[in-house]
Design a protein around this motif. Sequence first.
Motif, mmCIF file in Angstrom:
data_model
loop_
_atom_site.group_PDB
_atom_site.id
_atom_site.type_symbol
_atom_site.label_atom_id
_atom_site.label_comp_id
_atom_site.label_asym_id
_atom_site.label_seq_id
_atom_site.Cartn_x
_atom_site.Cartn_y
_atom_site.Cartn_z
ATOM 1 N N THR A 108 0.815 -1.215 0.000
ATOM 2 C CA THR A 108 0.000 0.000 0.000
ATOM 3 C C THR A 108 0.849 1.265 0.000
ATOM 4 O OG1 THR A 108 -0.198 -0.119 2.421
ATOM 5 C CG2 THR A 108 -1.960 -1.124 1.114
ATOM 6 N N GLU A 147 2.537 5.151 -3.715
ATOM 7 C CA GLU A 147 1.359 4.437 -3.222
ATOM 8 C C GLU A 147 0.761 3.679 -4.403
ATOM 9 O OE1 GLU A 147 -1.157 7.309 -1.372
ATOM 10 O OE2 GLU A 147 0.223 7.637 0.320
ATOM 11 N N GLU A 202 -3.713 -1.745 -6.441
ATOM 12 C CA GLU A 202 -3.793 -3.150 -6.056
ATOM 13 C C GLU A 202 -3.551 -4.102 -7.222
ATOM 14 O OE1 GLU A 202 -7.449 -3.985 -4.105
ATOM 15 O OE2 GLU A 202 -6.922 -2.843 -2.297
ATOM 16 N N ASP A 245 -3.400 -4.742 8.153
ATOM 17 C CA ASP A 245 -2.407 -3.771 7.693
ATOM 18 C C ASP A 245 -1.143 -3.931 8.527
ATOM 19 O OD1 ASP A 245 -3.975 -2.453 5.698
ATOM 20 O OD2 ASP A 245 -5.086 -1.452 7.298
#
Length: 362
Positions: free
Chosen positions: A4, A20, A23, A80
């Motif tokens: 991420t 960043e 996905e 996370d």
Amino acid sequence: MKVTGLECVDFRNIRNLRIEPCEGVNVIYGDNAQGKTNLLESIWLFTGCRSFRGSKDSELINFNARKALLSLDYYGYDRDQNISLEIEKGRKFALNGVSLKSPSKIMSEFLAVVFSPVHLSLIKDGPYERRKFLDIAISQLKPKYAVSLSQYNKAIAQRNILLKDIAYHGELYDMLDVWEERIAFYAGEVVRQRIGYVNRLAPFCGEIYGGISNKKEELSVSYVQTCPAVGDNKTELYESFKNLLFASRKNDILTGSTSIGPHRDDIEIKIDGLTARSYGSQGQQRSAALALKLGEAAVIKEFSGEQPVALLDDVMSELDESRQNYILNHIKDWQVFITCCDPGSVKNLKDGKAIRIKGGKS
């Protein structure tokens, strides 16, 4: 498993960079020598493995800096997480803010596979490169394997020293028992894990290569022991290796090196029954290496339940359009980082993110 966020400070030519990624497929593009491969390399290091380019830790630090600082935010194992890495005199990892005692402790926390032009050595070069591929792949899944392999290599080194000394000091002969027992113990575990891994890997590689070649060719992968130890469990393999080492003493003393064991083994890779190293074309060899790496990802997913992040460095440059299409379709549900000079070279990519790298900056 998804990255991420990634931050690099003073890593190679990257002075300060934060990305960043999306996905899906992330295309890292730019001119040569701008830092594209460096970016992939930085992500790979979070697996706990060494640089896939064979670089020393000191070579990873920017010329004008004392140390490099890396940070990876990722989603894995249903939460996370963050890994930080400091490279100065060695590598120091911290997982979710907790410092780890050694790089081996981070293995299996973040999972990735990498393919770059250097991985053509899996097919073109000698057995060492294929053994290294196996050892890295297994260590990602089973960190204790790396410990067993390290102990085995240390014991082999000690036996080799002893073999050379015995030629001048015969009274050292009896000490071979000590090191051979240690070698046999760890050799059995290394071979058992390698054979098990190859047996899981081979069907995936065959299926993937069939897709890449449009089912026109067949790929087979098998583990080859230079001097086969017999047994299905640790005890049987231990006894078998101990007997083989004892039987090889006379010859090993003459050569000053250990002639049997997993440090001499290989993976045999064949295309339509012929050895890929000797008879494969350049395209076949590249496709075979790709099949091995994508097969590695499939084993990781099967073993851990996590889809590893795929790092593909200059993977499309020598593949025709049909092979490119297969690769892109095969990895469409993964998070992928692909480097190229021109984002148009991945023209069949419908969804994703393009990240331009120039002078180590995005």
